[in-house]
Design an enzyme around this catalytic site. Structure first.
Site, PDB file in Angstrom:
ATOM      1  N   TYR A  45      36.963  34.586  32.527  1.00 27.62           N
ATOM      2  CA  TYR A  45      36.425  35.237  33.725  1.00 27.62           C
ATOM      3  C   TYR A  45      36.538  36.762  33.690  1.00 27.62           C
ATOM      4  CZ  TYR A  45      41.361  34.950  35.256  1.00 27.62           C
ATOM      5  OH  TYR A  45      42.734  35.028  35.349  1.00 27.62           O
ATOM      6  N   ASP A 325      37.337  50.287  40.307  1.00 25.12           N
ATOM      7  CA  ASP A 325      37.562  49.384  39.183  1.00 25.12           C
ATOM      8  C   ASP A 325      36.459  48.330  39.070  1.00 25.12           C
ATOM      9  OD1 ASP A 325      38.932  48.160  37.058  1.00 25.12           O
ATOM     10  OD2 ASP A 325      39.923  46.772  38.408  1.00 25.12           O
TER      11      ASP A 325
END
Length: 436
Positions: A45, A325
């Protein structure tokens, strides 16, 4: 994988009135990628692995010493203090090597200002490279280490695998034990996804009872995709370097098979909260619970639940600064610290618009929601579904968050009331167990 964000690990105890959090955070927080997207694992992921495609011509993703010194100097110049966070993330930041971090400590001491009373070094790591030398270094320099663990072996190894396809659980737990042997300050970052969402208490009990963890972050995995990218995305981002891993962008209204479903995320949080509020207030600190308590006190202690954002930025290995981020992509590149001072980039009009848009783009459905104060639409990266009346911009996890925040309303009001009286939130555990 990121997600946690490291600053909230230190924020979470404020409302529990513990000495651990009697510090003041800087007015912005910068996550630094000293090894770029490089990692020794291949977690399925971890879409950040794909960010290597932003720098295809570079021979190495490792930050050089010159860039490091520019960063540390500008960070100190732009930080009002009294605390300065020096936060490392990846990829896997330990790939940069221990001597690099010895330099960071030296440079931080060199450039700190008289009003910088606290230098907080933090690192988010998968833990597989931790040994006695690293652990001793972390302890000596008062590092706060975030360790990525997704629960017991079966849940952790479902997606957190090495490049050989094998689970990383044994190596991670070895790293955890090494950190504990050296008494390093550690918190657990657990991502919530399709493989562990149905096992909330198994996950929580593993952290609390088997690891003895006291600080836990729970971060939902939501991997967006378009019809053109969903097939590749479902294969996972941890494959070999090359064309099988397209650059991940925050676009599309589909999600991967690994992504947590909204309702299951809400149920996951509720199950752990009910256990926590009856037994563990003041003993175990779960970031989302403490951040929620802040909301019930009228405070906003995490960017995802604040009205606006834009104060949590990212510095890449070459000096490029990005808005967030989760938005390390070309449209959200602010500039490079070698060309423009960090302070200028952080306070730029482009970044201001980025942060303000979190509030300005809320759909009417959110503005009329009774738990708006606790959520504010969560992170914009997850706002890609439509409201019941067809307006775009609703958070994919809305149903789960609404379920969770509604469920915790009574105990949160109780704990907030205790704190306002100058008492302790953990007194709620003495109250009759009449349900929430």
């Amino acid at each position: 994988m990121q997600t946690a964000r490291m600053q909230t690990a230190r924020m979470q105890t404020a409302h529990m009135q513990t000495a651990r959090m009697q510090t003041v955070l800087p007015n912005y927080h910068l996550l630094v990628k000293p090894a770029g997207a490089a990692c020794n694992l291949g977690c399925k992921y971890c879409f950040f692995l794909s960010k290597e495609n932003l720098y295809p011509s570079r021979a190495t993703p490792l930050m050089d010493e010159a860039t490091l010194e520019i960063y540390i100097r500008q960070l100190m110049e732009s930080s009002p203090g009294p605390q300065v966070d020096i936060a490392w993330q990846g990829g896997e930041p330990m790939l940069r090597g221990i001597d690099f971090y010895r330099s960071t400590v030296r440079l931080a001491d060199k450039y700190r200002k008289p009003h910088h009373r606290v230098l907080l070094h933090t690192m988010q790591t998968n833990g597989t490279l931790v040994d006695d030398e690293w652990a001793a270094f972390f302890k000596k320099n008062n590092y706060l280490v975030g360790l990525s663990v997704d629960g017991p072996r079966a849940q952790h190894d479902a997606y957190r695998i090495g490049k050989n396809g094998k689970g990383s659980f044994d190596d991670v737990i070895r790293g955890w034990k090494c950190l504990n042997k050296h008494a390093v300050d550690v918190n657990i970052l657990c991502t919530v996804h399709a493989a562990n969402a149905d096992h909330p208490l198994d996950v929580y009990h593993f952290f609390r009872d088997e690891l003895g963890a006291q600080y836990i972050q729970l971060i939902p995995i939501v991997e967006r995709a378009t019809p053109d990218t969903i097939e590749l995305a479902n294969r996972g981002w941890g494959g070999v370097k090359g064309t099988d891993r397209p650059l991940y962008k925050q676009e599309g209204n589909l999600v991967t098979e690994r992504s947590v479903q909204a309702e299951k995320f809400g149920q996951f949080l509720i199950a752990i909260f009910d256990e926590w509020v009856q037994n563990d207030v003041g003993k175990v600190y779960v970031t989302i619970f403490d951040v929620a308590l802040g909301s019930w006190l009228g405070q906003h202690n995490a960017c995802v639940t604040s009205p606006t954002c834009g104060r949590a930025l990212v510095l890449e290995h070459n000096g490029d600064v990005y808005s967030c981020d989760h938005y390390v992509e070309s449209d959200h590149r602010l500039g490079n610290i070698k060309d423009t001072p960090l302070k200028t980039l952080v306070s730029s009009e482009k970044q201001s618009r980025f942060g303000q848009s979190k509030y300005d783009t809320l759909p009417r459905y959110c503005m009329e929601c009774p738990v708006l104060f606790a959520c504010y639409g969560e992170c914009p990266r997850n706002r890609f579904i439509k409201t019941p009346d067809g307006e775009p911009g609703l958070n994919y996890l809305c149903a789960g968050y609404k379920m969770f925040f509604t469920h915790i309303d009574r105990p949160m009001k109780t704990m907030a009331g205790l704190l306002k009286q100058g008492r302790y939130a953990d007194e709620i555990m003495l109250f009759p167990k009449s349900g929430n």
